[in-house]
Motif scaffolding. Structure first.
Motif, PDB file in Angstrom:
ATOM      1  N   PRO A 112      -1.351  15.955  -7.808  1.00 48.63           N
ATOM      2  CA  PRO A 112      -0.494  15.315  -6.801  1.00 48.63           C
ATOM      3  C   PRO A 112      -1.247  14.229  -6.045  1.00 48.63           C
ATOM      4  N   GLY A 113      -0.477  13.392  -5.388  1.00 47.63           N
ATOM      5  CA  GLY A 113      -1.088  12.329  -4.593  1.00 47.63           C
ATOM      6  C   GLY A 113      -0.301  11.045  -4.674  1.00 47.63           C
ATOM      7  N   ASP A 114      -0.841   9.983  -4.072  1.00 45.37           N
ATOM      8  CA  ASP A 114      -0.192   8.678  -4.113  1.00 45.37           C
ATOM      9  C   ASP A 114      -0.150   8.147  -5.540  1.00 45.37           C
ATOM     10  N   TRP A 115       0.762   7.220  -5.780  1.00 44.05           N
ATOM     11  CA  TRP A 115       0.932   6.682  -7.123  1.00 44.05           C
ATOM     12  C   TRP A 115      -0.305   5.907  -7.592  1.00 44.05           C
ATOM     13  N   LEU A 116      -1.120   5.387  -6.611  1.00 44.13           N
ATOM     14  CA  LEU A 116      -2.284   4.593  -6.977  1.00 44.13           C
ATOM     15  C   LEU A 116      -3.474   4.979  -6.110  1.00 44.13           C
ATOM     16  N   THR A 117      -4.594   5.268  -6.761  1.00 42.22           N
ATOM     17  CA  THR A 117      -5.863   5.470  -6.064  1.00 42.22           C
ATOM     18  C   THR A 117      -6.785   4.331  -6.447  1.00 42.22           C
ATOM     19  N   LEU A 118      -7.232   3.571  -5.450  1.00 42.52           N
ATOM     20  CA  LEU A 118      -8.078   2.418  -5.715  1.00 42.52           C
ATOM     21  C   LEU A 118      -9.499   2.708  -5.258  1.00 42.52           C
ATOM     22  N   ARG A 119     -10.449   2.446  -6.149  1.00 39.17           N
ATOM     23  CA  ARG A 119     -11.858   2.694  -5.855  1.00 39.17           C
ATOM     24  C   ARG A 119     -12.656   1.402  -6.009  1.00 39.17           C
ATOM     25  N   ALA A 120     -13.676   1.277  -5.175  1.00 30.89           N
ATOM     26  CA  ALA A 120     -14.558   0.111  -5.236  1.00 30.89           C
ATOM     27  C   ALA A 120     -15.699   0.390  -6.190  1.00 30.89           C
ATOM     28  N   GLY A 121     -15.779  -0.415  -7.255  1.00 34.07           N
ATOM     29  CA  GLY A 121     -16.909  -0.329  -8.166  1.00 34.07           C
ATOM     30  C   GLY A 121     -18.014  -1.274  -7.724  1.00 34.07           C
ATOM     31  N   ALA A 122     -18.970  -1.499  -8.593  1.00 37.35           N
ATOM     32  CA  ALA A 122     -20.114  -2.360  -8.280  1.00 37.35           C
ATOM     33  C   ALA A 122     -19.651  -3.759  -7.905  1.00 37.35           C
ATOM     34  N   GLY A 123     -20.221  -4.285  -6.823  1.00 37.80           N
ATOM     35  CA  GLY A 123     -19.934  -5.652  -6.411  1.00 37.80           C
ATOM     36  C   GLY A 123     -18.702  -5.839  -5.565  1.00 37.80           C
ATOM     37  N   VAL A 124     -18.012  -4.744  -5.239  1.00 32.81           N
ATOM     38  CA  VAL A 124     -16.811  -4.825  -4.410  1.00 32.81           C
ATOM     39  C   VAL A 124     -17.156  -4.369  -2.998  1.00 32.81           C
ATOM     40  N   GLY A 125     -16.774  -5.150  -2.014  1.00 36.27           N
ATOM     41  CA  GLY A 125     -17.095  -4.848  -0.633  1.00 36.27           C
ATOM     42  C   GLY A 125     -16.364  -3.623  -0.115  1.00 36.27           C
ATOM     43  N   VAL A 126     -17.075  -2.830   0.667  1.00 39.92           N
ATOM     44  CA  VAL A 126     -16.486  -1.652   1.307  1.00 39.92           C
ATOM     45  C   VAL A 126     -16.698  -1.770   2.813  1.00 39.92           C
ATOM     46  N   LEU A 127     -15.819  -1.107   3.556  1.00 41.14           N
ATOM     47  CA  LEU A 127     -15.950  -1.086   5.007  1.00 41.14           C
ATOM     48  C   LEU A 127     -17.099  -0.174   5.384  1.00 41.14           C
ATOM     49  N   GLN A 128     -18.057  -0.712   6.092  1.00 38.70           N
ATOM     50  CA  GLN A 128     -19.261   0.037   6.421  1.00 38.70           C
ATOM     51  C   GLN A 128     -18.939   1.305   7.194  1.00 38.70           C
ATOM     52  N   ALA A 129     -17.920   1.251   8.031  1.00 40.84           N
ATOM     53  CA  ALA A 129     -17.595   2.394   8.884  1.00 40.84           C
ATOM     54  C   ALA A 129     -17.005   3.558   8.105  1.00 40.84           C
ATOM     55  N   SER A 130     -16.270   3.261   7.003  1.00 39.58           N
ATOM     56  CA  SER A 130     -15.554   4.327   6.297  1.00 39.58           C
ATOM     57  C   SER A 130     -15.917   4.465   4.830  1.00 39.58           C
TER      58      SER A 130
END
Length: 393
Positions: A112-130
């Motif tokens: 179960p869950g949302d229709w789309l789970t998006l993950r950051a791979g190498a080279g993709v910026g992430v929010l430092q706080a979360s």
């Protein structure tokens, strides 16, 4: 590796040819759509038809998909599909995303869950706080509008984005200054690239400035903000929106145009790592045209009494933000003094710039903010102007 699903020939499939000039969310969505078709064991098209206005219903009168090219799509092991798009910000645009390869890995997800789970791979910026991928609302809406209709009921997708050159290129941006680390952010508030270094962007800013100056309630005051962060921060500081114009990178021509339009007091509000260029006499601030921030910061620090290894460390720091943070760790009063000196130098160089065009009468103040969007430096004129303009009804 499983056999690749070959692309169809898309010539003539849709009206309107590909013209380029799109932001990163569009290229992400194009690659993701090609990957999803491959995941469904269907042929994918070199030119992916995308609805670029998520608010417009597909098939509505006057709406039609735009064709966006994808380089490749193929199945991998363990149920993954890889698709690749290559960013094109359009002709005449100075942008580090030009020819940037963007990889999308897609597979079905169980449970179960949302229709789309998006993950950051190498080279993709992430929010430092979360640690979450830095993805704009527009990017999410674009994925929803173009992918979800192709997802069967009850199925879910896992999408991982990889930008092979993302971490290296992020060092040339101010992403880290606003809490985005590890790579490039997947941002963009619209489909088309905003041409911040191009003449049409200057024309738009000039038109906005003249409109403000021609308003019946105009009293000679104006606030120039540098970029979206300044535009967002200005009303939070109590600055009336009717005084605010977004300058982009064309600060020199806008300063002169403001004086010619009758502006008497002008406040510059910008991120410290961008506005410092004016302290070095650089009045077009796009990084492709001029930088010099390390040199300006080092010179001002030396004038403030910093020397030796501390001065060398300041020059070698990756960003202005990091350099000033390092000074603050050792000596906060000195760091505060240096920020005030930067703001004062921005004011002084701006007045000298105006004097070259015979426009000495306009007062220019500078206010700097840091990565947390907190005011960190004010010139003497900027301090007075910020106080005065906050009280304008």
């Amino acid at each position: 590796m499983a056999e690749s699903i070959q692309p169809q020939n898309t010539a003539g499939d849709f009206t309107g040819g590909y013209t380029g000039g799109y932001t990163v969310p569009v290229w992400l969505t194009a690659a993701a759509r090609a990957a999803l078709l491959t995941l469904r064991s269907e042929p994918w098209e070199r030119l992916q038809p995308l609805w670029l206005d998520p608010a417009a219903a597909p098939g509505a009168p006057g709406s039609e998909p735009r064709r966006v090219p994808v380089e490749a799509a193929a199945p991998l092991a363990d149920g993954w599909v890889l698709a690749i798009a290559r960013c094109d910000p359009g002709p005449g645009v100075l942008d580090l995303t030009r020819d940037l390869a963007l990889w999308v890995l897609l597979r079905w997800q169980e449970g179960p869950g949302d229709w789309l789970t998006l993950r950051a791979g190498a080279g993709v910026g992430v929010l430092q706080a979360s640690g979450e991928p830095c993805l704009s609302t527009y990017a999410r809406q674009l994925l929803e509008a173009n992918l979800r209709p192709l997802v069967p009921p009850g199925r879910r997708l896992e999408l991982q984005v990889v930008i092979p050159e993302g971490r290296r290129l992020a060092e040339r941006t101010s992403n880290a200054a606003f809490g985005v680390v590890e790579g490039l952010a997947l941002i963009g508030t619209q489909a088309e690239v905003q041409r911040s270094a191009a003449p049409d962007q200057l024309e738009a800013a000039l038109a906005a400035l003249r409109q403000r100056a021609a308003a019946p309630q105009f009293a000679g005051d104006l606030v120039l903000v540098i970029g979206e962060n300044g535009l967002d921060l200005a009303p939070r500081l109590g600055l009336p929106l009717e005084l605010v114009v977004k300058a982009g990178n064309w600060l020199g021509p806008l300063l002169v145009a403001a004086a010619e339009a009758g502006v008497q007091r002008l406040l510059l509000l910008g991120y410290q790592g961008k506005l410092i260029k004016l302290a070095g006499g650089i009045f077009h601030t796009h990084h492709h045209l001029a930088d010099g921030r390390a040199e300006v910061l080092t010179a001002l620090a030396a004038l403030a009494g910093l020397g030796g290894e501390a001065l060398q460390a300041l020059h070698d720091a990756p960003t202005v933000e990091a350099a000033l943070a390092e000074v603050a760790q050792r000596d906060r009063p000195r760091a505060d003094q240096l920020r005030q000196r930067i703001a004062a130098a921005v004011e002084q160089r701006s007045q000298r710039y105006l004097a070259r065009y015979g426009q000495e009468s306009m007062a220019v103040g500078a206010v700097l903010f840091d990565r947390s969007r907190q005011i960190c430096g004010q010139g003497p004129v900027g301090l007075d102007l910020l106080t005065a303009l906050r009280g304008v009804a």
